[in-house]
Scaffold this motif. Structure first.
Motif, mmCIF file in Angstrom:
data_model
loop_
_atom_site.group_PDB
_atom_site.id
_atom_site.type_symbol
_atom_site.label_atom_id
_atom_site.label_comp_id
_atom_site.label_asym_id
_atom_site.label_seq_id
_atom_site.Cartn_x
_atom_site.Cartn_y
_atom_site.Cartn_z
ATOM 1 N N ALA A 1 0.816 -1.212 0.000
ATOM 2 C CA ALA A 1 0.000 0.000 0.000
ATOM 3 C C ALA A 1 0.854 1.268 0.000
ATOM 4 C CB ALA A 1 -0.930 0.008 1.205
ATOM 5 N N TYR A 2 2.005 1.230 0.671
ATOM 6 C CA TYR A 2 2.805 2.444 0.826
ATOM 7 C C TYR A 2 4.176 2.083 1.352
ATOM 8 C CZ TYR A 2 4.420 6.874 2.821
ATOM 9 O OH TYR A 2 5.156 7.974 3.140
ATOM 10 N N VAL A 3 5.193 2.839 0.950
ATOM 11 C CA VAL A 3 6.553 2.685 1.480
ATOM 12 C C VAL A 3 7.081 4.056 1.862
ATOM 13 C CG1 VAL A 3 8.942 2.053 0.960
ATOM 14 C CG2 VAL A 3 7.089 0.661 0.073
#
Length: 134
Positions: free
Chosen positions: A2-4
């Protein structure tokens, strides 16, 4: 995925930490309590900010299920670092308050939030955590 979030630090606790996108850069400094200048930020402060925010989002997500107004919730996270027998260790105290709400309902909500918050999940059985309602 989803996100880094990606950050780089040079100089450790007395260095400079920068997010990959450059939107946040912080001078880091060892706290005065640990013999440093205290003239910057430290990992424990950043951990407390992140965990309180993430836990607050879990509260918002679950509040309706408990019949509470999650937008009124305040989450305070205290991160303590101390020396144990072999090295340094962390512990956390998380306090949740919702003004005017029934404390038993807030406690049930906080317990549920502690089960789904990614910071809580990452630290579970790794550091002591005290969860309270104030």
């Amino acid at each position: 995925m989803a996100y880094v979030a990606r950050a780089t630090t040079k100089g450790g606790r007395d260095g400079r930490a920068v997010l990959e996108d450059g939107k946040l850069a912080l001078a880091m400094a060892l706290p005065k309590d640990m013999g440093g200048s205290g003239e910057g930020h430290n990992p424990e402060q950043l951990f407390a900010l992140g965990w309180s925010s993430c836990f607050g989002q879990a509260i918002l997500l679950l509040a309706k299920k408990h019949g509470l107004d999650g937008s009124a919730a305040k989450v305070t996270c205290a991160i303590e670092i101390d020396k144990d027998a072999t090295s340094f260790a962390l512990k956390a105290d998380i306090a949740v308050s919702i003004p005017g709400a029934d404390k038993a309902k807030v406690k049930a909500l906080a317990d549920d939030a502690h089960q789904i918050c990614p910071y809580s999940k990452a630290t579970r059985n790794n550091i002591p955590v005290t969860l309270s309602v104030v």
